[in-house]
Write a protein that holds these residues in place. Structure first.
Motif, PDB file in Angstrom:
ATOM      1  N   ILE A  61      -8.110   9.255  65.057  1.00 39.50           N
ATOM      2  CA  ILE A  61      -6.910   8.916  64.293  1.00 39.50           C
ATOM      3  C   ILE A  61      -5.870   8.440  65.291  1.00 39.50           C
ATOM      4  N   GLU A  62      -5.059   7.488  64.892  1.00 43.65           N
ATOM      5  CA  GLU A  62      -4.047   6.981  65.809  1.00 43.65           C
ATOM      6  C   GLU A  62      -2.656   7.039  65.169  1.00 43.65           C
ATOM      7  N   TRP A  63      -1.651   6.950  66.025  1.00 48.14           N
ATOM      8  CA  TRP A  63      -0.261   6.889  65.575  1.00 48.14           C
ATOM      9  C   TRP A  63       0.513   5.984  66.515  1.00 48.14           C
ATOM     10  N   ALA A  64       1.338   5.114  65.943  1.00 48.01           N
ATOM     11  CA  ALA A  64       2.257   4.273  66.707  1.00 48.01           C
ATOM     12  C   ALA A  64       3.659   4.512  66.171  1.00 48.01           C
ATOM     13  N   PRO A  65       4.696   4.260  66.972  1.00 45.60           N
ATOM     14  CA  PRO A  65       6.065   4.525  66.513  1.00 45.60           C
ATOM     15  C   PRO A  65       6.357   3.817  65.195  1.00 45.60           C
ATOM     16  N   ASN A  66       6.970   4.549  64.261  1.00 45.31           N
ATOM     17  CA  ASN A  66       7.288   3.980  62.956  1.00 45.31           C
ATOM     18  C   ASN A  66       8.804   3.916  62.764  1.00 45.31           C
ATOM     19  N   ARG A  67       9.431   4.935  62.242  1.00 47.24           N
ATOM     20  CA  ARG A  67      10.881   4.878  62.025  1.00 47.24           C
ATOM     21  C   ARG A  67      11.423   6.297  61.899  1.00 47.24           C
ATOM     22  N   THR A  68      11.202   7.135  62.863  1.00 46.94           N
ATOM     23  CA  THR A  68      11.668   8.514  62.799  1.00 46.94           C
ATOM     24  C   THR A  68      13.194   8.563  62.745  1.00 46.94           C
ATOM     25  N   LYS A  69      13.713   9.222  61.722  1.00 46.73           N
ATOM     26  CA  LYS A  69      15.158   9.370  61.577  1.00 46.73           C
ATOM     27  C   LYS A  69      15.608  10.682  62.210  1.00 46.73           C
ATOM     28  N   ILE A  70      16.819  10.674  62.763  1.00 48.35           N
ATOM     29  CA  ILE A  70      17.313  11.810  63.537  1.00 48.35           C
ATOM     30  C   ILE A  70      18.640  12.279  62.969  1.00 48.35           C
ATOM     31  N   LYS A  71      18.833  13.576  62.924  1.00 45.75           N
ATOM     32  CA  LYS A  71      20.098  14.143  62.493  1.00 45.75           C
ATOM     33  C   LYS A  71      21.200  13.766  63.483  1.00 45.75           C
ATOM     34  N   LYS A  72      22.294  13.272  62.965  1.00 41.19           N
ATOM     35  CA  LYS A  72      23.408  12.893  63.834  1.00 41.19           C
ATOM     36  C   LYS A  72      23.916  14.114  64.587  1.00 41.19           C
ATOM     37  N   GLY A  73      24.046  13.954  65.891  1.00 42.73           N
ATOM     38  CA  GLY A  73      24.536  15.052  66.722  1.00 42.73           C
ATOM     39  C   GLY A  73      23.500  16.105  67.036  1.00 42.73           C
ATOM     40  N   THR A  74      22.229  15.790  66.864  1.00 50.97           N
ATOM     41  CA  THR A  74      21.183  16.775  67.140  1.00 50.97           C
ATOM     42  C   THR A  74      21.283  17.310  68.565  1.00 50.97           C
ATOM     43  N   SER A  75      20.986  18.603  68.705  1.00 52.59           N
ATOM     44  CA  SER A  75      20.989  19.228  70.032  1.00 52.59           C
ATOM     45  C   SER A  75      19.625  19.799  70.386  1.00 52.59           C
ATOM     46  N   LEU A  76      18.575  19.290  69.713  1.00 53.90           N
ATOM     47  CA  LEU A  76      17.230  19.808  69.973  1.00 53.90           C
ATOM     48  C   LEU A  76      16.752  19.515  71.390  1.00 53.90           C
ATOM     49  N   ALA A  77      17.226  18.411  71.964  1.00 55.03           N
ATOM     50  CA  ALA A  77      16.782  18.023  73.311  1.00 55.03           C
ATOM     51  C   ALA A  77      17.774  17.009  73.866  1.00 55.03           C
ATOM     52  N   PRO A  78      17.755  16.779  75.185  1.00 57.55           N
ATOM     53  CA  PRO A  78      18.591  15.720  75.756  1.00 57.55           C
ATOM     54  C   PRO A  78      18.247  14.362  75.153  1.00 57.55           C
ATOM     55  N   ARG A  79      19.242  13.464  75.128  1.00 59.97           N
ATOM     56  CA  ARG A  79      19.073  12.158  74.488  1.00 59.97           C
ATOM     57  C   ARG A  79      17.867  11.401  75.040  1.00 59.97           C
ATOM     58  N   ARG A  80      17.657  11.482  76.340  1.00 56.70           N
ATOM     59  CA  ARG A  80      16.531  10.750  76.950  1.00 56.70           C
ATOM     60  C   ARG A  80      15.189  11.246  76.398  1.00 56.70           C
ATOM     61  N   MET A  81      15.044  12.573  76.267  1.00 52.06           N
ATOM     62  CA  MET A  81      13.804  13.136  75.722  1.00 52.06           C
ATOM     63  C   MET A  81      13.617  12.756  74.259  1.00 52.06           C
ATOM     64  N   ILE A  82      14.719  12.738  73.520  1.00 50.14           N
ATOM     65  CA  ILE A  82      14.641  12.365  72.102  1.00 50.14           C
ATOM     66  C   ILE A  82      14.188  10.921  71.962  1.00 50.14           C
ATOM     67  N   LYS A  83      14.767  10.050  72.779  1.00 50.37           N
ATOM     68  CA  LYS A  83      14.387   8.631  72.730  1.00 50.37           C
ATOM     69  C   LYS A  83      12.900   8.452  73.022  1.00 50.37           C
ATOM     70  N   ARG A  84      12.398   9.199  74.006  1.00 47.16           N
ATOM     71  CA  ARG A  84      10.969   9.121  74.324  1.00 47.16           C
ATOM     72  C   ARG A  84      10.118   9.643  73.168  1.00 47.16           C
ATOM     73  N   ALA A  85      10.500  10.786  72.610  1.00 49.11           N
ATOM     74  CA  ALA A  85       9.695  11.407  71.555  1.00 49.11           C
ATOM     75  C   ALA A  85       9.603  10.522  70.319  1.00 49.11           C
ATOM     76  N   VAL A  86      10.728   9.901  69.933  1.00 50.32           N
ATOM     77  CA  VAL A  86      10.737   9.030  68.761  1.00 50.32           C
ATOM     78  C   VAL A  86       9.823   7.828  68.973  1.00 50.32           C
ATOM     79  N   ASP A  87       9.651   7.448  70.217  1.00 53.25           N
ATOM     80  CA  ASP A  87       8.845   6.274  70.565  1.00 53.25           C
ATOM     81  C   ASP A  87       7.414   6.635  70.947  1.00 53.25           C
ATOM     82  N   GLU A  88       6.986   7.865  70.635  1.00 49.26           N
ATOM     83  CA  GLU A  88       5.660   8.310  71.091  1.00 49.26           C
ATOM     84  C   GLU A  88       4.530   7.693  70.283  1.00 49.26           C
TER      85      GLU A  88
END
Length: 478
Positions: free
Chosen positions: A385-412
């Protein structure tokens, strides 16, 4: 007396039912014994039931591209939603050498605005935003609620049963069968339901106290899952809180067990809505004496988390999203047959071609499962099974991770293997990896990837993913 010529055997017809976002466990044969789906349950009792059928990519357009072409999304280019399927890739009817078939596609297509009529289907009945279904609703005196002249999904979900999309498809599918009952035909019926919004004319079909929640919907939220999944969960929950104020009820996401149960109740009502129309179409087959001349197939493009792992929708590798029903009833079949080994949708088109007596087309990379349908042996294989980046939406002001990590994760991107002996390994280029032992932990509650005692298992199946990538010209680095 002159003898009459022998009646030539009739070529088999094919009907494919393709609802959008139907989980496997909405049918009794997959454990959904409380779900009101008598017609699909009867079909399953006369079909080959694939207990562990997996999509190629758990979101609409990529999955449908494989179901129609027999190719991987990373090859055909449909790696996220709403990418038109390239004309270089032929869809199923175009792969047939036999041109005697009358072919029709009715319902959701999601592979480009030109639709299936230009892709080997003689007829297309559209339920897209501006098409046959919209024109039908206007003809009944209804006025579109969108500025572009279309009806919103919310408006459609509030319509009475007789104006619903499944009823519309049912009517036209039966007319097609009547029109072509003397010809060999291929008919695809693509239901939009039970896709969200979770709302329809049968919302109260299932008593609320009979609706069971997934176990993982009642457990504490796991943090040992990919950051992208946690971001999805956080955004969905924030939207659910807003929806309490802006919607009459929770139509997309929930937070509490009560909201989970109410959403699932209405989702199951949509399953029943589809089931009723499938029953009517199968009755039409029977009425014209075609049951024993027709292959009937039922599957879905992906499942729905419905609160499992505190998530909704698809776009994840958990079983609720990636595993789907797959039923195949052969002409004259009267008993159920269970296939317990995992199979993948990449084998879907080669199997249909084989069932229709057609040679495998070189475009198709999978294998026919006809031997399994005949209860003959096939060597077990791993499913990918495969997955490519689609359109993950993020809560404004999220503090789950640093912005750089979030950007990477959304693009995984993810590459997953499901082994015949029960392991599921998910490798990612920019996010947390996962390993589950589905035999011991079918609910996927324990991510074993960081446990050193499973190093050899990870190494073995990482090698399988690597070999699969090489064989399918997949250049993703993981």
């Amino acid at each position: 007396m002159v003898s009459q010529p022998a009646k030539l055997p009739r070529k088999p017809n094919l009907i494919l039912f393709l609802p959008d976002q139907q989980r496997a466990d909405t049918l009794a044969c997959y454990g959904g014994k409380k779900v009101h789906a008598p017609n699909l349950n009867k079909l399953a009792s006369e079909s080959v039931v694939f207990e562990r059928a997996y999509v190629t990519h758990p979101v609409c357009t990529p999955s449908r591209s494989s179901l129609m072409t027999g190719t991987w999304p990373h090859i055909n280019g449909c790696i996220r939603n709403s990418i038109p399927l390239d004309q270089r890739f032929r869809v199923f009817p175009e792969l047939l050498e036999d041109k005697d078939y009358q072919t029709a596609y009715m319902g959701k297509w999601h592979l480009g605005e030109e639709g299936p009529a230009a892709r080997g289907f003689h007829e297309w009945l559209s339920t897209e935003h501006q098409g046959n279904y919209t024109n039908f609703l206007i003809s009944t005196g209804l006025t579109p609620d969108k500025q572009n002249g279309a009806f919103s999904e919310m408006a459609i979900s509030n319509l009475p049963l007789e104006l619903s999309r499944p009823k519309f498809l049912e009517k036209h599918a039966c007319e097609f069968i009547e029109k072509h009952h003397r010809d060999p035909f291929i008919l695809v019926v693509g239901f939009v339901e039970p896709h969200s919004p979770y709302n329809g004319p049968l919302n109260d079909e299932h008593p609320l106290d009979q609706v069971d929640l997934d176990v993982t919907a009642t457990l504490p939220e796991s943090e040992n899952i990919p950051l992208r999944y946690r971001l999805m969960r956080e955004w969905q929950q924030s939207e659910a809180v807003l929806d309490r104020e802006r919607l009459p009820t929770q139509l997309f996401f929930g937070v509490t067990p009560e909201e989970y149960r109410s959403i699932k109740q209405r989702y199951l009502g949509l399953v029943t809505l589809v089931d009723q129309s499938i029953g009517a179409i199968l009755d039409c087959l029977e009425r014209f004496g075609l049951t024993d001349d027709t292959i009937v197939v039922h599957t879905s493009d992906h499942g729905d988390s419905l609160g499992a792992h505190h998530l909704f929708g698809k776009e994840v590798m958990f079983e609720e999203a990636a595993r789907v029903p797959l039923l195949i009833r052969l002409p004259g079949q009267r008993r159920s047959q269970i296939v317990s080994r995992p199979v993948g949708h990449i084998d879907f088109v080669p199997t249909l071609l084989d069932l229709l007596g057609q040679p495998k087309h070189p475009q198709c990379v999978g294998k026919s499962l006809l031997l399994l349908l005949r209860e003959e042996a096939m060597s077990p294989e791993n499913i990918f099974i495969e997955w490519a980046p689609n359109r993950t939406k993020i809560k404004k002001g999220t503090s789950l991770a640093p912005r750089r990590m979030i950007k990477r994760a959304v693009d995984e991107s993810t590459r997953t293997v499901v082994s015949s002996d029960g392991w599921k390994l998910c490798l990612r280029d920019k996010d947390l990896n996962e390993l589950y032992n589905l035999s011991d932990d079918p609910l996927e509650t324990r991510n074993l990837y960081s446990d050193r005692q499973y190093t050899s298992v990870i190494s073995r199946y990482a090698g399988e993913i690597d070999r699969w990538q090489e064989s399918t010209n997949d250049r993703l680095k993981i």
